[in-house]
Design a protein around this motif. Sequence first.
Motif: not given
Length: 208
Positions: A153-159
Amino acid sequence: MKISLTEFVTLDGVSQGPGSPTEDTSDDFTRGGWLVPYLDTVFVQRTSDWLDLADGLLLGRRTYEAFARDWPQITDPNDPFTERMNSLPKYVVSNTITQGSWHPTTVLRGDPIETVGRLKAQPGRELQIHGSTRLGRALLSAGLVDTLRLAVAPTVTGSGRRLLDHPSTPVGLRLVHHEATANGLLLLEYQHVGAAPVGEYEGVTAFV
């Protein structure tokens, strides 16, 4: 049988809680549901095609218990996955449960590498791991995973819990299929090719 590992991941490699903010809140994870905005018909068709190859599902205990709770409750006759998910043989790797409630289920007790290795030696098509990040990571590092399929998915959750966090050994993979959906998902399929190759950069002319 071959073993395939199917995972949904973010660009920073997180595989935890793709379907809902409440799907998996372990370790205080609050950023679930990151896959849902990017779902489309191409994603559904490709993941259905992948499931067509399965002769069984191979799951860790946590994923098994979540699937066993949720999948039997889906009654939509038009859902493209429910009938297969509920009817396929399930193999759960666990030393803490003795039997399963999601039939047909076989509990694999003992060392996961040994028990899964024996199961893999039997005839058949694919044993598919869905979710079960810890199990998938361990089997990939042990060389038991033949195919790795990712929906990125083109997203960054960071955790959150990462799929490929600190594998015990380097793993070599060969890209055999790639596709981008209109909503921005990358659908990637890799084959395991043994140890990861390494090299030393000797300048541009070495590659011309």
